[in-house]
Design a protein around this motif. Sequence first.
Motif, PDB file in Angstrom:
ATOM      1  N   ASN A 143     -15.812 -43.257 108.032  1.00 17.15           N
ATOM      2  CA  ASN A 143     -16.191 -41.885 107.763  1.00 17.15           C
ATOM      3  C   ASN A 143     -15.136 -41.052 107.919  1.00 17.15           C
ATOM      4  OD1 ASN A 143     -17.503 -39.487 107.589  1.00 17.15           O
ATOM      5  ND2 ASN A 143     -19.017 -40.019 108.927  1.00 17.15           N
ATOM      6  N   GLY A 144     -14.504 -40.432 106.731  1.00 16.98           N
ATOM      7  CA  GLY A 144     -13.352 -39.692 106.724  1.00 16.98           C
ATOM      8  C   GLY A 144     -13.815 -38.231 107.048  1.00 16.98           C
ATOM      9  N   GLY A 145     -14.887 -38.015 107.133  1.00 18.51           N
ATOM     10  CA  GLY A 145     -15.477 -36.582 107.052  1.00 18.51           C
ATOM     11  C   GLY A 145     -15.964 -36.163 105.713  1.00 18.51           C
ATOM     12  N   GLU A 146     -15.175 -35.821 104.947  1.00 16.73           N
ATOM     13  CA  GLU A 146     -15.709 -35.507 103.306  1.00 16.73           C
ATOM     14  C   GLU A 146     -15.761 -36.552 102.515  1.00 16.73           C
ATOM     15  OE1 GLU A 146     -13.149 -32.564 101.959  1.00 16.73           O
ATOM     16  OE2 GLU A 146     -13.260 -30.963 103.533  1.00 16.73           O
ATOM     17  N   TYR A 147     -15.107 -37.790 102.984  1.00 18.75           N
ATOM     18  CA  TYR A 147     -15.184 -38.961 102.041  1.00 18.75           C
ATOM     19  C   TYR A 147     -15.394 -40.195 103.062  1.00 18.75           C
ATOM     20  CZ  TYR A 147     -13.678 -42.179  98.262  1.00 18.75           C
ATOM     21  OH  TYR A 147     -13.586 -43.119  97.553  1.00 18.75           O
ATOM     22  N   ILE A 148     -16.440 -41.139 102.300  1.00 20.42           N
ATOM     23  CA  ILE A 148     -16.613 -42.447 103.145  1.00 20.42           C
ATOM     24  C   ILE A 148     -16.084 -43.462 102.349  1.00 20.42           C
ATOM     25  CG2 ILE A 148     -18.399 -43.813 103.807  1.00 20.42           C
ATOM     26  CD1 ILE A 148     -20.047 -41.309 104.493  1.00 20.42           C
ATOM     27  N   LYS A 149     -15.151 -44.146 103.089  1.00 24.43           N
ATOM     28  CA  LYS A 149     -14.637 -45.394 102.496  1.00 24.43           C
ATOM     29  C   LYS A 149     -15.254 -46.514 102.828  1.00 24.43           C
ATOM     30  CE  LYS A 149     -10.003 -47.411 101.837  1.00 24.43           C
ATOM     31  NZ  LYS A 149     -10.070 -47.110 100.419  1.00 24.43           N
ATOM     32  N   VAL A 150     -15.564 -47.513 101.954  1.00 26.69           N
ATOM     33  CA  VAL A 150     -16.250 -48.685 102.160  1.00 26.69           C
ATOM     34  C   VAL A 150     -15.456 -50.002 101.703  1.00 26.69           C
ATOM     35  CG1 VAL A 150     -18.377 -50.196 101.925  1.00 26.69           C
ATOM     36  CG2 VAL A 150     -18.473 -47.730 101.814  1.00 26.69           C
ATOM     37  N   ASP A 151     -15.220 -50.933 102.542  1.00 31.21           N
ATOM     38  CA  ASP A 151     -14.508 -52.192 102.446  1.00 31.21           C
ATOM     39  C   ASP A 151     -15.312 -53.254 102.620  1.00 31.21           C
ATOM     40  OD1 ASP A 151     -12.296 -53.877 101.906  1.00 31.21           O
ATOM     41  OD2 ASP A 151     -11.412 -53.486 103.775  1.00 31.21           O
ATOM     42  N   LYS A 152     -15.447 -54.156 101.485  1.00 37.13           N
ATOM     43  CA  LYS A 152     -16.371 -55.295 101.432  1.00 37.13           C
ATOM     44  C   LYS A 152     -15.744 -56.347 101.175  1.00 37.13           C
ATOM     45  CE  LYS A 152     -19.585 -53.361  99.132  1.00 37.13           C
ATOM     46  NZ  LYS A 152     -20.905 -53.234  98.255  1.00 37.13           N
ATOM     47  N   LEU A 212     -21.881 -51.027 115.487  1.00 36.22           N
ATOM     48  CA  LEU A 212     -22.940 -50.192 114.886  1.00 36.22           C
ATOM     49  C   LEU A 212     -23.236 -48.894 115.387  1.00 36.22           C
ATOM     50  CD1 LEU A 212     -25.403 -53.201 114.449  1.00 36.22           C
ATOM     51  CD2 LEU A 212     -23.844 -52.555 112.790  1.00 36.22           C
ATOM     52  N   ILE A 213     -22.476 -48.599 116.573  1.00 38.89           N
ATOM     53  CA  ILE A 213     -22.757 -47.476 117.376  1.00 38.89           C
ATOM     54  C   ILE A 213     -21.845 -46.323 117.115  1.00 38.89           C
ATOM     55  CG2 ILE A 213     -24.440 -48.562 118.987  1.00 38.89           C
ATOM     56  CD1 ILE A 213     -21.917 -48.714 121.048  1.00 38.89           C
ATOM     57  N   CYS A 214     -20.765 -46.559 116.261  1.00 41.18           N
ATOM     58  CA  CYS A 214     -19.644 -45.815 116.278  1.00 41.18           C
ATOM     59  C   CYS A 214     -19.834 -44.804 115.115  1.00 41.18           C
ATOM     60  CB  CYS A 214     -18.405 -46.252 116.133  1.00 41.18           C
ATOM     61  SG  CYS A 214     -16.953 -45.100 115.780  1.00 41.18           S
ATOM     62  N   PRO A 215     -19.940 -43.453 115.207  1.00 37.57           N
ATOM     63  CA  PRO A 215     -20.567 -42.842 113.831  1.00 37.57           C
ATOM     64  C   PRO A 215     -19.125 -42.794 112.716  1.00 37.57           C
ATOM     65  CG  PRO A 215     -20.630 -41.428 116.022  1.00 37.57           C
ATOM     66  CD  PRO A 215     -19.892 -42.690 116.390  1.00 37.57           C
ATOM     67  N   ILE A 216     -18.032 -43.028 113.255  1.00 40.73           N
ATOM     68  CA  ILE A 216     -16.994 -42.696 112.213  1.00 40.73           C
ATOM     69  C   ILE A 216     -16.707 -44.295 111.601  1.00 40.73           C
ATOM     70  CG2 ILE A 216     -16.338 -40.675 113.012  1.00 40.73           C
ATOM     71  CD1 ILE A 216     -13.769 -41.740 114.199  1.00 40.73           C
ATOM     72  N   ILE A 217     -16.579 -45.455 112.471  1.00 40.89           N
ATOM     73  CA  ILE A 217     -16.362 -46.673 112.040  1.00 40.89           C
ATOM     74  C   ILE A 217     -17.652 -47.583 112.085  1.00 40.89           C
ATOM     75  CG2 ILE A 217     -14.782 -48.760 112.336  1.00 40.89           C
ATOM     76  CD1 ILE A 217     -12.717 -46.799 113.263  1.00 40.89           C
ATOM     77  N   LYS A 218     -17.930 -48.438 111.190  1.00 39.59           N
ATOM     78  CA  LYS A 218     -18.914 -49.399 111.316  1.00 39.59           C
ATOM     79  C   LYS A 218     -18.308 -50.788 110.735  1.00 39.59           C
ATOM     80  CE  LYS A 218     -23.188 -46.754 111.192  1.00 39.59           C
ATOM     81  NZ  LYS A 218     -23.261 -46.576 112.594  1.00 39.59           N
ATOM     82  N   LEU A 219     -18.702 -51.737 111.533  1.00 42.31           N
ATOM     83  CA  LEU A 219     -18.482 -53.247 111.147  1.00 42.31           C
ATOM     84  C   LEU A 219     -19.919 -53.696 110.992  1.00 42.31           C
ATOM     85  CD1 LEU A 219     -16.764 -55.353 110.490  1.00 42.31           C
ATOM     86  CD2 LEU A 219     -16.302 -56.009 112.852  1.00 42.31           C
ATOM     87  N   GLU A 220     -20.119 -54.151 109.818  1.00 36.18           N
ATOM     88  CA  GLU A 220     -21.338 -54.869 109.651  1.00 36.18           C
ATOM     89  C   GLU A 220     -21.353 -56.126 108.809  1.00 36.18           C
ATOM     90  OE1 GLU A 220     -24.571 -51.529 108.495  1.00 36.18           O
ATOM     91  OE2 GLU A 220     -22.656 -50.925 107.642  1.00 36.18           O
ATOM     92  N   TYR A 221     -22.440 -56.920 109.313  1.00 37.85           N
ATOM     93  CA  TYR A 221     -22.272 -58.361 108.466  1.00 37.85           C
ATOM     94  C   TYR A 221     -23.735 -58.463 107.738  1.00 37.85           C
ATOM     95  CZ  TYR A 221     -18.354 -59.318 111.211  1.00 37.85           C
ATOM     96  OH  TYR A 221     -16.897 -59.235 111.892  1.00 37.85           O
ATOM     97  N   ARG A 222     -23.876 -59.045 106.483  1.00 35.92           N
ATOM     98  CA  ARG A 222     -24.787 -59.374 105.868  1.00 35.92           C
ATOM     99  C   ARG A 222     -24.991 -60.854 105.233  1.00 35.92           C
ATOM    100  NH1 ARG A 222     -24.454 -54.402 101.831  1.00 35.92           N
ATOM    101  NH2 ARG A 222     -22.495 -55.662 101.475  1.00 35.92           N
TER     102      ARG A 222
END
Length: 358
Positions: free
Chosen positions: A224-233, A268-278
């Motif tokens: 979460n960069g504030g005005e832009y959210i970057k997703v890397d999968k 999962l508890i950091c507002p600006i960085i998330k690391l999730e698995y699915r």
Amino acid sequence: MTIKNFQIDYDAINRRNIFTNGDTINGRIILEASKKTKIQSLVLIAKGEARVNFSEHYGLLGKINPEEAEDYSHKEKYYQIQQYILKETRQNEREIIGKGRHVFPFSFRIPDKELPSSFSSMFGQIIHTLKAKLKQSMIPARKAKTHFTFVSKAEMNIPGIMVSQHRSKQKSIALNSGIVLLDIYTRRMGYKPGEELHVTAKITNLSNRVVKPKFVLDEKKTYNGGEYIKVDKHDILQEKADAIKSREGTTAVTKVLTIPRQLSPSILICPIIKLEYRLKVYLDITCAPSIVLKLPIVILPELTDENHLPPTSGFRYEACGTSYEPAWINGPQAIDPPPPYEAAALYPLFSSSSYTAA
């Protein structure tokens, strides 16, 4: 230069050198002086923070144009605690230390509250740091710092993390070609690295098409960069099953995916960085859109007390008070004259590498 060496070290609490909520870090600031030296102050700073920093390039037809790049950054601070080892004094009341090697023990307790685990990538970091700052009159402050690896207990407190999961979906095939039903089941949501993830897919093929099951464990990083959210999968594991013929009825397919040992715990508890698995289960259908079902998977931290090490010999520590004043025992310890740095270490440390910043 009167200060020949300035560094900070800490003792590992277990063989994996990993700390968690409420753990105490014992360590020492090592200072070597070539002669009697006046010190204004010496402070230990413990800090935990998350930061995101990345650029996005925009151009015609998707081509990268460096001139149109925009930078995004965000920072979140979780704690910052200071211990004054030598308190700051007025100019005419500076502390004087003798020639030689001086060791200043410290003890710091990691706050026992919700904190995210250590994390590092090219787009963001969650960093837990110990820093020493030395101030002398008329001389720029010297700093030494080291990072320690923190793994959060909070990620284990997710509701339903050890409960079985189930999802289902039905698809009607065009041109009255029949229907396909997919049900998937897992034993639970949370797994430790190295554990087996058992997934069962119950496939009912009442169509005149062939369907091919595929099982994928993927990783999703969100910044979460504030005005832009970057997703890397990207996909971590992928398994295929035998094709199911048309009008086959109900077929149960079970796959066992072993969670790779090198996977980092979920964040999962950091507002600006998330690391999730699915876990994603696909049914590829001949000449028709696929069915896709997703289940969240949480990679749990490996936190055990079985590998705790005994305290480092040579120093004693007392618990710090709530004011975080250093627990001194007979003041700093000095060894004079200092030994050559090539000689064997005087202190039996089990610590991460440290470095000195000018």
